[in-house]
Design an enzyme around this catalytic site. Structure first.
Site, PDB file in Angstrom:
ATOM      1  CB  CYS A 138      -0.879   0.036   1.248  1.00  0.00           C
ATOM      2  SG  CYS A 138      -1.736  -1.499   1.517  1.00  0.00           S
ATOM      3  N   GLY A 187       0.181  -1.236  -4.670  1.00  0.00           N
ATOM      4  CA  GLY A 187      -0.932  -0.460  -5.189  1.00  0.00           C
ATOM      5  C   GLY A 187      -0.817   0.978  -4.709  1.00  0.00           C
ATOM      6  CG  ASN A 195      -4.754   0.795   0.617  1.00  0.00           C
ATOM      7  OD1 ASN A 195      -5.684   1.306   1.224  1.00  0.00           O
ATOM      8  ND2 ASN A 195      -4.594  -0.499   0.539  1.00  0.00           N
ATOM      9  N   PRO A 196      -5.391   1.480  -2.729  1.00  0.00           N
ATOM     10  CG  PRO A 196      -4.356   0.509  -4.589  1.00  0.00           C
ATOM     11  CD  PRO A 196      -4.076   0.989  -3.192  1.00  0.00           C
ATOM     12  CB  CYS A 197      -8.613  -2.413  -1.381  1.00  0.00           C
ATOM     13  SG  CYS A 197      -8.111  -3.263  -2.888  1.00  0.00           S
ATOM     14  CD  GLU A 222      -6.683  -2.419   2.251  1.00  0.00           C
ATOM     15  OE1 GLU A 222      -7.536  -1.849   1.543  1.00  0.00           O
ATOM     16  OE2 GLU A 222      -5.806  -3.172   1.790  1.00  0.00           O
ATOM     17  N   GLY A 244      -7.704 -10.604  -0.958  1.00  0.00           N
ATOM     18  CA  GLY A 244      -8.193 -11.227  -2.193  1.00  0.00           C
ATOM     19  C   GLY A 244      -7.387 -12.445  -2.612  1.00  0.00           C
ATOM     20  CB  THR A 245      -4.031 -13.042  -3.737  1.00  0.00           C
ATOM     21  OG1 THR A 245      -4.409 -11.961  -4.561  1.00  0.00           O
ATOM     22  CG2 THR A 245      -3.498 -14.165  -4.595  1.00  0.00           C
ATOM     23  CB  ILE A 246      -2.955 -13.740   1.422  1.00  0.00           C
ATOM     24  CG1 ILE A 246      -3.777 -12.678   2.112  1.00  0.00           C
ATOM     25  CG2 ILE A 246      -1.687 -13.168   0.790  1.00  0.00           C
ATOM     26  CD1 ILE A 246      -3.056 -12.049   3.311  1.00  0.00           C
TER      27      ILE A 246
HETATM   28  P1  ADP Z   1      -3.330  -9.808  -1.181  1.00  0.00           P
HETATM   29  O1  ADP Z   1      -4.365 -10.802  -0.791  1.00  0.00           O
HETATM   30  O2  ADP Z   1      -2.823 -10.022  -2.586  1.00  0.00           O
HETATM   31  O3  ADP Z   1      -2.189  -9.677  -0.215  1.00  0.00           O
HETATM   32  P2  ADP Z   1      -5.381  -7.739  -0.771  1.00  0.00           P
HETATM   33  O4  ADP Z   1      -6.487  -8.220  -1.634  1.00  0.00           O
HETATM   34  O5  ADP Z   1      -5.525  -7.921   0.707  1.00  0.00           O
HETATM   35  O6  ADP Z   1      -3.985  -8.359  -1.269  1.00  0.00           O
HETATM   36  O7  ADP Z   1      -5.154  -6.205  -1.051  1.00  0.00           O
HETATM   37  C1  ADP Z   1      -4.374  -5.437  -0.157  1.00  0.00           C
HETATM   38  C2  ADP Z   1      -3.789  -4.279  -0.867  1.00  0.00           C
HETATM   39  O8  ADP Z   1      -2.799  -4.736  -1.788  1.00  0.00           O
HETATM   40  C3  ADP Z   1      -4.739  -3.473  -1.719  1.00  0.00           C
HETATM   41  O9  ADP Z   1      -5.503  -2.552  -1.023  1.00  0.00           O
HETATM   42  C4  ADP Z   1      -3.777  -2.793  -2.644  1.00  0.00           C
HETATM   43  O10 ADP Z   1      -3.139  -1.720  -1.977  1.00  0.00           O
HETATM   44  C5  ADP Z   1      -2.781  -3.900  -2.908  1.00  0.00           C
HETATM   45  N1  ADP Z   1      -3.158  -4.692  -4.093  1.00  0.00           N
HETATM   46  C6  ADP Z   1      -3.971  -5.752  -4.156  1.00  0.00           C
HETATM   47  N2  ADP Z   1      -4.095  -6.216  -5.419  1.00  0.00           N
HETATM   48  C7  ADP Z   1      -3.336  -5.414  -6.173  1.00  0.00           C
HETATM   49  C8  ADP Z   1      -3.039  -5.336  -7.561  1.00  0.00           C
HETATM   50  N3  ADP Z   1      -3.536  -6.171  -8.462  1.00  0.00           N
HETATM   51  N4  ADP Z   1      -2.211  -4.354  -7.931  1.00  0.00           N
HETATM   52  C9  ADP Z   1      -1.682  -3.494  -7.053  1.00  0.00           C
HETATM   53  N5  ADP Z   1      -1.925  -3.519  -5.752  1.00  0.00           N
HETATM   54  C10 ADP Z   1      -2.739  -4.452  -5.315  1.00  0.00           C
END
Ligand code: ADP
Length: 561
Positions: A87, A115, A268-270, A272, A413-415
Site C-alpha cells: 500500500c 498499489g 491505498n487502492p482498496c 483499508e 483477495g489472494t492470500i
Molecule cells: P493480497 O491478498 O494479494 O495480499 P489484498 O487483496 O488484501 O492483497 O489487497 C491489499 C492491498 O494490496 C490493496 O488494497 C492494494 O493496496 C494492494 N493490491 C492488491 N491487489 C493489487 C493489484 N492487483 N495491484 C496493485 N496492488 C494491489
C-alpha cells in the site's frame, strides 16, 4: 507444512513461486515460505535477536497458514525486487512536473507489486487558466486517465496488473465529472474512486444550506451547489457502477497518529489504509479459521500469532527497499504496519454463529479487540527491544511503540486463497463457484461440504446444483440451521454489513475493507442511507455494490476495498 489445496497450489504456481530466466518454476511452496522467513528473520540480527529461531517460527506460522503477509512480501522477499509493501499513497501537486513525477513513481511501485492511492484535489479544475502557456487546464479526471493507461501497460513483475485509488475532495469544482467518471464503459478501469467528504459538507446537508465548490489554485469559490443533490449524484453513480465510494476525511484525520507530519487525504487502492503522502504500509492477515478449538476461539494461539505477525511485519519494514527515496524516508519515520484478519465467516461457521445475527457482531468486536490489544502489546515490546518509531515523540501515542499503526483489515483477495479461508471479514458469496482469475479456479466451501455430508446429503450432487448461485436459502433439501450459517453477501441486509464493519473499525487503527452489498431492487435512496449510516457509525469510508450494477470494477484479483 500443512497441505495446500489445489486452488492454493495453482495460485502459488502462477503468481508467487520463483522462476528462472526461461520462465520455469524453480521453487516449491515450502521453499517459498523458507525464502520469505529467512529474509524477514535476517532483520533480527541488527537487534541482537536469534535469527535461526525466528526464521523457524516465521516459517511455521506461514506454512501452517496461521498468518500470511501481503502478496508483495510473499513474491519479493529474498529476491532482487525486495519491495515488500502492498500500500502506497503518492502526492500530486498542481504542476505538470509533479503529475509526471507521480506517474513515474507509480510505474515503479506497480512493477514491484504495490498499489497506489492519490488525492487529485490540488489540481486546478478543468477550464482554469494555465499561466505558462496561456491555455486552459484539463482538470483532475483527464490526468487520472494518464495514470490509468500507464497502469494498463505495466504488468506487475509480469504477475498482476496494478491498482489505484483516485480521491477527489467533494469541494473540488470538478466533483460532478469525477463522481460520474466511471459511468462510461471502460473508463478508469484500473482505478477505484472515492469522494472525500468532511464535516463542512455533512453540516451543509444537515442545515439545508448551499455548499461551496472552491478552486484549489486560487481558493476562490467557483460556485455553490445543493449538497443534498451532490450526495444523491454520488449515490446514483454508486448504485449504477459501485463507484465512487465515500471517505470521511474528518474521521480519518481524527485517527491520524502523526498529525505533526501532515494531513491524510487519500488511501491505498482498496481503502483499508489511509496514508500520508509518500507513506507505505506492509499488511499481513491472521487466518481466524485456523484459531478455533472445537466451537470456541483458541485465544492463546491467536495471541501468539498476532505477536508473531507484528514481528513479521516490523521485520518486513526493516528488509523492504522502496522505489522512491521519499517513501523510504517516510516509512522509516512512521513504520506503519497493518495486522488484520481473514476467514471471519469461516470462524463464525465453526462457532455456529450465523453471520446475520447480533452474535456475529459480538464475535467481531471480541476478536478484533483482542487482536488490536495484542498487536499493540507486541509493538510496545518491540519498542523496548528496538526503540520506538522515530516520529513517536510528537505522535498521539503516549507510551513508546514501534509502529505508528498496528492494525488494518485488508480484503485478502489472494492470500485468503492461499490460506483456503473466506476473504477478510466478508461473508461468503457462494458455497461453490468458479473464480474468474488465472484461467478459472473452482472454489468450494469445505465447511459446507462437511456439514451437509454429516446430514446424509450427497454433497457432490448438491454442489452441482448450487454452483454459482448467490443464495442457498431457497433450496428445500438443506436443513435450516445449515442455511443460516451459510448466508451469503446477498442474503444479508445492508445494516448487518455495516454493523460488522463498524465492530471491526472500532478496534482497528487504519481502516476496514468491506463491501456493503445491496440487492438489485435497492433504490438510490437506499444507497444514500448506507452512506449516512456509515457516517453515523464513525466508519472511515464506505463502498457499496448493488447486484447487477453495470461494472464489477474489480482490479486485478483484488476485490474493491
Ligand atoms: P493480497 O491478498 O494479494 O495480499 P489484498 O487483496 O488484501 O492483497 O489487497 C491489499 C492491498 O494490496 C490493496 O488494497 C492494494 O493496496 C494492494 N493490491 C492488491 N491487489 C493489487 C493489484 N492487483 N495491484 C496493485 N496492488 C494491489
Amino acid at each position: 507444512m500443512a497441505s495446500l489445496d489445489s486452488v492454493a497450489r495453482t495460485v502459488l504456481r502462477r503468481r508467487y513461486l520463483r522462476r528462472d530466466e526461461t520462465g520455469e518454476v524453480v521453487e516449491t511452496p515450502d521453499e517459498l515460505f523458507h525464502r520469505v522467513a529467512a529474509d524477514l528473520a535476517s532483520a533480527e540480527a541488527a537487534f541482537g535477536g536469534d535469527v535461526d529461531a525466528t526464521e523457524a517460527r516465521f516459517h511455521e506460522v506461514m506454512a501452517e497458514r496461521l498468518f500470511l503477509p501481503n502478496s508483495p512480501t510473499l513474491m519479493n522477499a529474498g529476491t532482487d525486487l525486495q519491495q515488500l509493501a502492498a500500500c502506497f499513497v503518492l502526492p500530486v501537486e498542481d504542476s505538470i512536473e509533479s503529475i509526471f513525477e507521480a506517474l513515474s513513481q507509480t510505474a515503479c511501485i506497480h512493477q514491484s507489486g504495490g498499489g497506489t492511492g492519490f488525492s487529485f484535489s490540488k489540481l486546478r479544475p478543468e477550464g482554469d487558466v494555465v499561466g505558462k502557456t496561456g491555455g486552459v487546464a484539463s482538470g483532475p479526471v483527464s490526468f487520472m486517465q494518464i495514470f490509468d493507461s500507464a497502469t494498463e501497460q505495466i504488468k506487475q513483475g509480469g504477475r498482476r496488473r496494478g491498482a489505484n485509488m483516485g480521491v477527489l475532495h467533494v469541494s473540488h469544482p470538478d466533483v460532478e465529472t469525477f463522481v460520474s467518471a466511471k459511468g462510461e464503459a471502460d473508463v478508469l478501469r484500473n482505478f477505484n474512486l472515492s469522494v472525500a467528504t468532511d464535516a463542512a459538507f455533512w453540516d451543509a446537508i444537515d442545515a439545508g444550506e448551499p455548499y461551496d465548490l472552491v478552486n484549489p489554485r486560487t481558493d476562490e469559490i467557483v460556485r455553490q451547489v445543493d449538497p443534498e443533490a451532490l450526495l444523491e449524484l454520488v449515490a446514483e453513480m454508486a448504485w449504477e457502477t459501485g463507484d465512487p465510494g465515500v471517505l470521511f476525511l474528518d474521521t480519518i484525520e481524527a485517527a491520524n497518529p502523526t498529525p505533526q507530519l501532515g494531513h491524510i487525504e487519500a488511501t491505498n487502492p482498496c481503502g483499508e489504509v489511509p496514508l500520508l503522502p509518500y507513506e507505505a504500509c506492509v499488511l499481513g492477515s491472521v487466518n481466524l479459521a485456523a484459531h478455533v478449538d472445537g466451537e470456541t476461539v483458541d485465544w492463546d494461539r491467536l495471541r501468539e500469532t498476532v505477536h508473531l505477525g507484528v514481528r513479521v511485519l516490523d521485520d518486513a519494514i526493516e528488509r523492504s527497499t522502496f522505489p522512491v527515496p521519499e517513501i523510504a524516508e517516510r516509512v522509516a519515520e512512521t513504520r506503519k504496519v497493518g495486522v488484520g484478519v481473514m476467514g471471519f465467516h469461516d470462524l463464525l461457521v465453526d462457532l455456529r454463529v450465523p453471520y446475520g445475527s447480533p452474535a456475529a457482531v459480538e464475535v467481531a468486536e471480541a476478536v478484533m479487540r483482542f487482536v488490536h490489544d495484542e498487536a499493540w502489546a507486541a509493538s510496545r515490546q518491540l519498542a523496548e527491544e528496538r526503540g520506538p518509531f522515530p516520529a513517536w515523540e510528537s505522535s498521539v501515542h503516549e507510551t513508546p511503540v514501534r509502529n505508528a499503526t498496528t492494525t488494518t483489515v485488508a480484503p485478502t483477495g489472494t492470500i485468503s486463497l492461499l490460506a483456503g479461508c473466506s476473504a477478510g471479514i466478508e461473508p461468503i458469496y457462494n458455497v461453490a463457484y468458479t473464480k474468474h482469475v488465472l484461467g478459472g479456479l473452482e472454489i468450494r466451501n469445505d465447511r459446507f461440504v462437511d456439514m451437509v455430508e454429516a446430514r446424509g446429503l450427497d454433497a457432490e450432487v448438491l454442489l452441482e446444483d448450487l454452483h454459482d448461485r448467490t443464495t442457498i436459502q431457497d433450496v428445500e433439501s438443506i436443513p435450516d440451521d445449515v442455511k443460516r450459517l451459510f448466508q451469503t453477501a446477498h442474503d444479508l441486509p445492508p445494516r448487518q454489513h455495516l454493523a460488522v464493519q463498524a465492530a471491526f473499525q472500532r478496534h482497528t487503527d487504519n481502516a476496514v475493507s468491506k463491501t456493503v452489498n445491496l440487492p438489485a431492487s435497492a433504490s438510490v435512496a437506499d444507497v444514500e442511507s448506507v452512506f449516512r449510516t456509515a457516517r453515523e457509525l464513525d466508519l472511515k469510508g464506505v463502498t457499496v455494490f448493488r447486484s447487477g450494477a453495470s461494472t464489477g470494477q474489480v482490479l486485478g484479483e483484488a476485490p474493491r476495498r
